[in-house]
Design an enzyme around this catalytic site. Structure first.
Site, PDB file in Angstrom:
ATOM      1  CE  LYS A 266      52.100  37.446  38.644  1.00 32.83           C
ATOM      2  NZ  LYS A 266      51.084  37.807  37.613  1.00 32.83           N
TER       3      LYS A 266
HETATM    4  C1  E4P Z   1      47.740  38.001  38.325  1.00 30.90           C
HETATM    5  O1  E4P Z   1      48.776  38.137  38.919  1.00 30.90           O
HETATM    6  C2  E4P Z   1      47.391  36.751  37.638  1.00 30.90           C
HETATM    7  O2  E4P Z   1      48.352  36.421  36.691  1.00 30.90           O
HETATM    8  C3  E4P Z   1      46.012  36.852  37.028  1.00 30.90           C
HETATM    9  O3  E4P Z   1      45.118  37.394  37.968  1.00 30.90           O
HETATM   10  C4  E4P Z   1      45.505  35.516  36.520  1.00 30.90           C
HETATM   11  O4  E4P Z   1      44.171  35.638  36.127  1.00 30.90           O
HETATM   12  P1  E4P Z   1      43.418  34.537  35.277  1.00 30.90           P
HETATM   13  O5  E4P Z   1      43.262  33.314  36.130  1.00 30.90           O
HETATM   14  O6  E4P Z   1      42.086  35.139  34.951  1.00 30.90           O
HETATM   15  O7  E4P Z   1      44.261  34.269  34.072  1.00 30.90           O
END
Ligand code: E4P
Length: 219
Positions: free
Chosen positions: A84
């Site tokens: 990521k």
């Molecule tokens: C997933 O890849 C993201 O990091 C995650 O869904 C972020 O979620 P949040 O906005 O609730 O922290």
């Protein structure tokens, strides 16, 4: 439609695997920080507990050169890792290079159709539009999913849409209805969503009525 678990908790992942509906996991620095175990060890344990799953692991370096090197190191940790990288302009060249080197990339923190389009041009495996964080600032986050789906289809890009920051059944519904390829959702939200009140009440009513038949063995 694929479902990923949005967690860094191995026990939650192991608990959900027998349901047969989980295809991968998305971790991030925030969820990893909550686990109280060494992050690399935690990631390795997740990857080996779910070898057929696609496991996203986020970079934590900031300088582009360091992000590039760290992305390669993360990718080398296990065969089922997708790296990521935040959707920041300063990383575009790094993302381009990593894609050319066949590293699977999930571009995270995508908030606009324009950002999503640029990442599709670079050929990343996944783009992660964040829905809940738009809602946090009073903008209807789910709308972007429909626009991104139309864009990907219109231009024939291969990138998959990974709906992220999903915080409710409504968000998951929108991810499915929009045609997102994947929805990632926290285990507690998924559990609340799938344990449907009306289904549970319906079962109770049927069993209550069934008891009136007095039948002990059926069929
Ligand atoms: C997933 O890849 C993201 O990091 C995650 O869904 C972020 O979620 P949040 O906005 O609730 O922290």
């Amino acid at each position: 439609m694929k479902i990923f678990l949005d967690t860094s908790n191995k026990n939650d992942i192991v608990k959900w695997l027998p349901t047969g509906i989980i295809d991968g996991v998305t971790t991030n620095p925030t969820t990893l920080s909550k686990e109280g175990s060494e992050p690399k060890k935690q990631i390795l344990e997740i990857c080996s507990a779910f070898p057929q799953g696609d496991i996203s692991v986020e970079v934590t370096e900031q300088e582009p050169d360091k992000v590039y090197a760290q992305a390669k190191e993360i990718a080398g940790l296990a065969k089922n890792i997708t790296v990521k990288i935040p959707c920041q302009l300063r990383y575009y060249a790094v993302i381009k290079k990593l894609v050319e080197e066949k590293i699977a990339i999930n571009v995270t923190l995508v908030f606009t159709l324009i950002q999503a389009t640029m990442m599709c041009k670079l050929g990343v495996r996944y783009i992660s539009p964040f829905i809940g964080r738009w809602d946090d600032i009073d903008v209807q986050g789910a709308d972007i999913l429909y626009e991104i789906r139309a864009m990907v289809d219109e231009y024939g890009y291969k990138t998959q849409i990974l709906a992220a920051s999903l915080r409710s059944a409504l968000h998951l519904h929108a991810a499915i209805a929009s045609g997102a390829d994947i929805a990632t959702i926290a285990p507690e939200v998924l559990e609340k969503t799938l344990n449907h009140l009306l289904t549970n009440q319906g079962v109770e009513k049927f069993l209550h009525d069934w008891a009136k038949t007095g039948v002990k063995q059926f069929p």
